[in-house]
Design a protein around this motif. Sequence first.
Motif, PDB file in Angstrom:
ATOM      1  N   HIS A 163      21.770  10.777  -0.290  1.00  0.00           N
ATOM      2  CA  HIS A 163      21.792  12.011   0.492  1.00  0.00           C
ATOM      3  C   HIS A 163      23.190  12.391   0.956  1.00  0.00           C
ATOM      4  O   HIS A 163      23.395  13.501   1.446  1.00  0.00           O
ATOM      5  CB  HIS A 163      20.870  11.868   1.709  1.00  0.00           C
ATOM      6  CG  HIS A 163      19.476  11.462   1.346  1.00  0.00           C
ATOM      7  ND1 HIS A 163      18.603  12.306   0.698  1.00  0.00           N
ATOM      8  CD2 HIS A 163      18.825  10.283   1.513  1.00  0.00           C
ATOM      9  CE1 HIS A 163      17.454  11.677   0.494  1.00  0.00           C
ATOM     10  NE2 HIS A 163      17.565  10.452   0.980  1.00  0.00           N
ATOM     11  N   HIS A 164      24.143  11.476   0.820  1.00  0.00           N
ATOM     12  CA  HIS A 164      25.521  11.749   1.240  1.00  0.00           C
ATOM     13  C   HIS A 164      26.435  11.030   0.260  1.00  0.00           C
ATOM     14  O   HIS A 164      26.612   9.821   0.347  1.00  0.00           O
ATOM     15  CB  HIS A 164      25.774  11.253   2.663  1.00  0.00           C
ATOM     16  CG  HIS A 164      27.224  11.316   3.065  1.00  0.00           C
ATOM     17  ND1 HIS A 164      27.839  12.490   3.444  1.00  0.00           N
ATOM     18  CD2 HIS A 164      28.184  10.359   3.108  1.00  0.00           C
ATOM     19  CE1 HIS A 164      29.112  12.240   3.714  1.00  0.00           C
ATOM     20  NE2 HIS A 164      29.345  10.959   3.518  1.00  0.00           N
ATOM     21  N   CYS A 165      26.998  11.790  -0.675  1.00  0.00           N
ATOM     22  CA  CYS A 165      27.772  11.160  -1.738  1.00  0.00           C
ATOM     23  C   CYS A 165      28.931  12.072  -2.156  1.00  0.00           C
ATOM     24  O   CYS A 165      29.052  12.450  -3.319  1.00  0.00           O
ATOM     25  CB  CYS A 165      26.867  10.848  -2.922  1.00  0.00           C
ATOM     26  SG  CYS A 165      27.595   9.682  -4.084  1.00  0.00           S
ATOM     27  N   ASP A 166      29.775  12.431  -1.190  1.00  0.00           N
ATOM     28  CA  ASP A 166      30.884  13.343  -1.450  1.00  0.00           C
ATOM     29  C   ASP A 166      32.113  12.543  -1.857  1.00  0.00           C
ATOM     30  O   ASP A 166      32.982  12.245  -1.042  1.00  0.00           O
ATOM     31  CB  ASP A 166      31.165  14.187  -0.202  1.00  0.00           C
ATOM     32  CG  ASP A 166      32.211  15.262  -0.459  1.00  0.00           C
ATOM     33  OD1 ASP A 166      32.706  15.354  -1.606  1.00  0.00           O
ATOM     34  OD2 ASP A 166      32.535  16.005   0.483  1.00  0.00           O
TER      35      ASP A 166
END
Length: 216
Positions: A163-166
């Motif tokens: 869900h958070h992979c920047d």
Amino acid sequence: MSSAQGTAHQSGLPLAGQEPEPPTREEPPPDRSQAILATKQVGAVLKRAGHRFALAGSVAVYAHGGSGTLQHDADFCVLPEDAEAVAGSLRSAGLTVRVPPEGWLVKTVCFDQDVDIIFELAHRPVTADLLARAEELPVDSVHMPVLTATDLLVSLGTAFSEHHCDFGAVLPVARSLREKVDWREVRRCCGDEPMPGAFLYLLERLKVIDPGQEQR
């Protein structure tokens, strides 16, 4: 950043016959310099009160001489058992402290900038060992403990999830701090997880690190 280019703060290679200019650290963009002021103010409050803490986040990257987007906030790590006392010191200094529903941080505002007082990093409690490893570095004119470059990359890596992979936000940090990071430790701490492992593989493919670097 390729190894031939140096850090993101350095200019290109000098032409033949020219003396290379010494590298200089970029100043934060003028519209984001308030984050530096907030960090200095809150750091001074915590130091005067004798709290154990370490600077984290994008301002910590700046303190290490690294590059990347300087966010409009500041992050400090404290031990979970010290959070209430730290909040009391901030209130005594005239700052308003609020407890958000997340349960792993408290928040304040200084110079119109959000300041997060964190006692968990990527779902892992802040520990005395983590704070003991912190390096005393200047944030402009104020010296304070700052998370090591290795611990910064571990905290960024362990925060990656489905869900958070920047990767794009962390890549310039890894490039600019790569010489200060123990990549073997980063891999040991988070490389077995799919998202951090993919990021490390990306760094290898971009030649920011090489596959043998973690084995030294």
